[in-house]
Design a protein around this motif. Structure first.
Motif, PDB file in Angstrom:
ATOM      1  N   GLN A 204       0.895  -1.266   0.005  1.00  0.00           N
ATOM      2  CA  GLN A 204       0.219  -0.060  -0.015  1.00  0.00           C
ATOM      3  C   GLN A 204       0.483   1.136   0.038  1.00  0.00           C
ATOM      4  N   ALA A 205       2.019   1.307   0.775  1.00  0.00           N
ATOM      5  CA  ALA A 205       2.568   2.410   0.641  1.00  0.00           C
ATOM      6  C   ALA A 205       3.390   2.351  -0.856  1.00  0.00           C
ATOM      7  N   VAL A 206       3.906   1.453  -1.295  1.00  0.00           N
ATOM      8  CA  VAL A 206       4.362   1.454  -2.842  1.00  0.00           C
ATOM      9  C   VAL A 206       3.304   2.054  -3.464  1.00  0.00           C
ATOM     10  N   ASP A 207       2.013   1.864  -3.557  1.00  0.00           N
ATOM     11  CA  ASP A 207       0.979   2.351  -4.211  1.00  0.00           C
ATOM     12  C   ASP A 207       0.926   3.913  -4.028  1.00  0.00           C
ATOM     13  N   THR A 208       0.932   4.286  -2.779  1.00  0.00           N
ATOM     14  CA  THR A 208       0.660   5.651  -2.216  1.00  0.00           C
ATOM     15  C   THR A 208       1.991   6.608  -3.001  1.00  0.00           C
ATOM     16  N   ALA A 209       3.296   5.920  -2.970  1.00  0.00           N
ATOM     17  CA  ALA A 209       4.142   6.665  -3.296  1.00  0.00           C
ATOM     18  C   ALA A 209       4.404   6.841  -4.754  1.00  0.00           C
ATOM     19  N   ILE A 210       3.928   5.880  -5.463  1.00  0.00           N
ATOM     20  CA  ILE A 210       4.131   5.920  -6.998  1.00  0.00           C
ATOM     21  C   ILE A 210       3.057   6.825  -7.477  1.00  0.00           C
ATOM     22  N   THR A 211       1.877   6.556  -7.026  1.00  0.00           N
ATOM     23  CA  THR A 211       0.915   7.575  -7.213  1.00  0.00           C
ATOM     24  C   THR A 211       1.262   9.076  -7.266  1.00  0.00           C
ATOM     25  N   ALA A 212       1.683   9.565  -5.917  1.00  0.00           N
ATOM     26  CA  ALA A 212       2.205  10.943  -5.476  1.00  0.00           C
ATOM     27  C   ALA A 212       3.404  11.291  -6.769  1.00  0.00           C
ATOM     28  N   ILE A 213       4.146  10.610  -6.610  1.00  0.00           N
ATOM     29  CA  ILE A 213       5.503  10.845  -7.624  1.00  0.00           C
ATOM     30  C   ILE A 213       4.996  11.369  -8.882  1.00  0.00           C
ATOM     31  N   PHE A 214       4.054  10.372  -9.698  1.00  0.00           N
ATOM     32  CA  PHE A 214       3.505  10.868 -11.008  1.00  0.00           C
ATOM     33  C   PHE A 214       2.498  11.746 -11.051  1.00  0.00           C
ATOM     34  N   ASN A 215       1.800  11.921 -10.110  1.00  0.00           N
ATOM     35  CA  ASN A 215       0.963  13.281  -9.945  1.00  0.00           C
ATOM     36  C   ASN A 215       1.572  14.457 -10.066  1.00  0.00           C
ATOM     37  N   GLN A 216       2.892  14.532  -9.185  1.00  0.00           N
ATOM     38  CA  GLN A 216       3.384  15.837  -9.409  1.00  0.00           C
ATOM     39  C   GLN A 216       4.718  15.833 -10.632  1.00  0.00           C
ATOM     40  N   SER A 217       4.359  15.022 -11.628  1.00  0.00           N
ATOM     41  CA  SER A 217       5.312  15.017 -12.490  1.00  0.00           C
ATOM     42  C   SER A 217       4.542  14.890 -14.053  1.00  0.00           C
ATOM     43  N   PRO A 218       3.642  15.917 -14.204  1.00  0.00           N
ATOM     44  CA  PRO A 218       2.663  16.191 -15.196  1.00  0.00           C
ATOM     45  C   PRO A 218       3.446  16.172 -16.333  1.00  0.00           C
TER      46      PRO A 218
END
Length: 224
Positions: A204-218
């Motif tokens: 779950q922590a992996v999912d959260t991290a990757i989602t956050a990273i790509f959301n701030q990399s438009p």
């Protein structure tokens, strides 16, 4: 927590190791941003990219199934449930951005590496209290006149552990034409994401991290 850095293109020797192993302005949310955070808020996601690069010129990417394990400038590969989750999520996120993953051995525009950094450093520092060892046992009778003289060594050793995850993307499309070992070291890193703070120990922590990273990399997309 989101963080972005002023990026300068770099050329990193780990990519030479990776190819051999697998075959193929800083701002924070506030001052002391990572202090007094709850476990849910403590991960810090730092994204960084080359402002001169237009990512729409790239169409394909290569991503090994294993992650690179960096330990004090030594490199190996590894595969666990957590690392596999990283690979799957990064691959899916890049695909959603319009990039196509190629199979191992096929040429690609981008090379993607997921890196688990696990460094340990040992250092030596001086002991500021070593001066007083002579004072306590000196002419004043030591502590309470009993002649007790505690020993303070003039130095001490310490060990620091630095653990975090990193995602790096290099430009394979514009790499040097020749394929010598020297040229492999000249691959330009054009994107970097670092996950610091509380260590990632569940999927779950992996999912959260990757989602956050790509959301701030438009900007990281194959087509505009």
């Amino acid at each position: 927590m989101k963080m972005r850095q002023q990026f300068k293109p770099v050329k990193w020797s780990v990519w030479a190791s990776l190819l051999l192993l697998v075959g193929g302005g800083l701002t924070a949310c506030r001052e002391n941003a990572i202090n007094d955070l709850s476990p849910a808020d403590s991960p810090v996601y730092i994204t960084n990219y080359d402002r001169s690069v237009n990512f729409s010129q790239y169409k394909t990417f290569s991503l090994p199934d294993s992650v690179v394990i960096e330990s004090n400038d030594a490199y190996s590969t590894g595969q666990t449930d957590i690392s596999s989750r990283f690979v799957t999520n990064v691959a899916n996120s890049l695909t959603a951005k319009g990039f196509k993953r190629v199979t191992r051995g096929d040429s690609a525009d981008l090379g993607v590496a997921i890196i688990r950094v696990n460094n340990q450093y040992t250092g030596v520092a001086s002991n500021p209290y070593s001066y007083y060892s002579s004072y306590w046992g000196g002419g004043y009778g030591g502590l309470g006149g009993y002649g007790y003289s505690p020993y303070y060594p003039s130095y001490y050793t310490y060990q620091v552990t630095d653990q975090y995850w990193e995602i790096q993307i290099v430009d394979l499309k514009n790499r040097p034409a020749t394929g010598t070992g020297t040229d492999q070291q000249q691959l330009n890193v054009i994107y970097d994401a670092t996950i610091r703070g509380t260590d990632i120990t569940d999927q779950q922590a992996v999912d959260t991290a990757i989602t956050a990273i790509f959301n701030q990399s438009p900007y990281l997309k194959a087509t505009e």
